[in-house]
Write a protein that holds these residues in place. Structure first.
Motif, PDB file in Angstrom:
ATOM      1  N   HIS A   7      45.575  40.226  43.891  1.00  0.00           N
ATOM      2  CA  HIS A   7      46.326  41.288  43.214  1.00  0.00           C
ATOM      3  C   HIS A   7      46.300  42.583  44.036  1.00  0.00           C
ATOM      4  O   HIS A   7      47.333  43.230  44.229  1.00  0.00           O
ATOM      5  CB  HIS A   7      45.728  41.536  41.829  1.00  0.00           C
ATOM      6  CG  HIS A   7      46.351  42.671  41.085  1.00  0.00           C
ATOM      7  ND1 HIS A   7      47.551  42.560  40.422  1.00  0.00           N
ATOM      8  CD2 HIS A   7      45.948  43.948  40.915  1.00  0.00           C
ATOM      9  CE1 HIS A   7      47.846  43.724  39.865  1.00  0.00           C
ATOM     10  NE2 HIS A   7      46.892  44.585  40.154  1.00  0.00           N
ATOM     11  N   ALA A   8      45.115  42.963  44.531  1.00  0.00           N
ATOM     12  CA  ALA A   8      44.989  44.190  45.308  1.00  0.00           C
ATOM     13  C   ALA A   8      45.785  44.103  46.606  1.00  0.00           C
ATOM     14  O   ALA A   8      46.461  45.058  46.999  1.00  0.00           O
ATOM     15  CB  ALA A   8      43.523  44.476  45.612  1.00  0.00           C
ATOM     16  N   ARG A  11      49.356  44.652  45.724  1.00  0.00           N
ATOM     17  CA  ARG A  11      49.635  46.052  45.358  1.00  0.00           C
ATOM     18  C   ARG A  11      49.635  46.968  46.583  1.00  0.00           C
ATOM     19  O   ARG A  11      50.461  47.880  46.671  1.00  0.00           O
ATOM     20  CB  ARG A  11      48.611  46.560  44.345  1.00  0.00           C
ATOM     21  CG  ARG A  11      48.750  45.930  42.989  1.00  0.00           C
ATOM     22  CD  ARG A  11      50.086  46.300  42.345  1.00  0.00           C
ATOM     23  NE  ARG A  11      50.214  45.666  41.061  1.00  0.00           N
ATOM     24  CZ  ARG A  11      51.102  44.719  40.778  1.00  0.00           C
ATOM     25  NH1 ARG A  11      51.943  44.292  41.692  1.00  0.00           N
ATOM     26  NH2 ARG A  11      51.153  44.199  39.583  1.00  0.00           N
ATOM     27  N   ILE A  80      39.988  45.651  43.269  1.00  0.00           N
ATOM     28  CA  ILE A  80      40.800  45.010  42.234  1.00  0.00           C
ATOM     29  C   ILE A  80      42.254  45.436  42.332  1.00  0.00           C
ATOM     30  O   ILE A  80      43.163  44.624  42.239  1.00  0.00           O
ATOM     31  CB  ILE A  80      40.246  45.338  40.833  1.00  0.00           C
ATOM     32  CG1 ILE A  80      38.831  44.807  40.696  1.00  0.00           C
ATOM     33  CG2 ILE A  80      41.143  44.786  39.747  1.00  0.00           C
ATOM     34  CD1 ILE A  80      38.122  45.264  39.440  1.00  0.00           C
ATOM     35  N   THR A  81      42.475  46.739  42.501  1.00  0.00           N
ATOM     36  CA  THR A  81      43.833  47.258  42.573  1.00  0.00           C
ATOM     37  C   THR A  81      43.831  48.598  43.293  1.00  0.00           C
ATOM     38  O   THR A  81      42.774  49.198  43.501  1.00  0.00           O
ATOM     39  CB  THR A  81      44.465  47.397  41.165  1.00  0.00           C
ATOM     40  OG1 THR A  81      45.870  47.643  41.292  1.00  0.00           O
ATOM     41  CG2 THR A  81      43.827  48.515  40.365  1.00  0.00           C
ATOM     42  N   GLY A  83      46.690  52.175  44.015  1.00  0.00           N
ATOM     43  CA  GLY A  83      47.993  52.757  43.709  1.00  0.00           C
ATOM     44  C   GLY A  83      48.012  54.237  43.989  1.00  0.00           C
ATOM     45  O   GLY A  83      47.049  54.824  44.478  1.00  0.00           O
TER      46      GLY A  83
END
Length: 91
Positions: A7-8, A11, A80-81, A83
Motif C-alpha cells: 500500500h505504501a 501511495r 504503512i502509508t 501522503g
C-alpha cells in the motif's frame, strides 16, 4: 529506509513522493504517536535538522515541494502509508 508495505509503495508512486524524501523524513522528521503507529512529518524543528543535514538553503529549496508530506510507520517497522498533509496533524 524502512521497509514498505504494498500500500505504501503504491501511495508513494501515486503521490509522486521520491524515496529520497522519505529517507530524509525518517532521518530528520519529527514523530507523533497515532492510533496506527508513528507519524513522521516535517515541523519547525525537523526543518532545522533538515537544513543542517542538506547544507543550507539551496538544499532546502530543492526539496521544498515535499516539506508537507507525512508517513505512518507501524509498530512492526513497516511504512504503512504516506501522503501530503491537507491540514493540521491530529495528535
Amino acid at each position: 529506509m524502512n521497509a514498505l508495505t504494498h500500500h505504501a509503495r503504491h501511495r508513494l508512486q501515486q503521490r509522486a513522493i521520491p524515496s529520497l524524501v522519505l529517507d530524509l523524513l525518517e532521518e530528520c522528521g519529527s514523530v507523533a504517536r497515532t492510533r496506527d503507529g508513528d507519524s513522521l512529518f516535517f515541523d519547525k524543528a525537523a526543518r532545522r535538522r533538515l537544513r543542517h543535514r542538506l547544507g543550507g538553503e539551496r538544499g532546502m529549496r530543492m526539496i521544498e515541494p515535499w516539506l508537507g508530506i507525512y508517513a505512518v510507520v507501524g509498530d512492526q517497522g513497516l511504512v504503512i502509508t504516506a501522503g501530503h498533509r491537507q491540514g493540521r496533524l491530529r495528535r
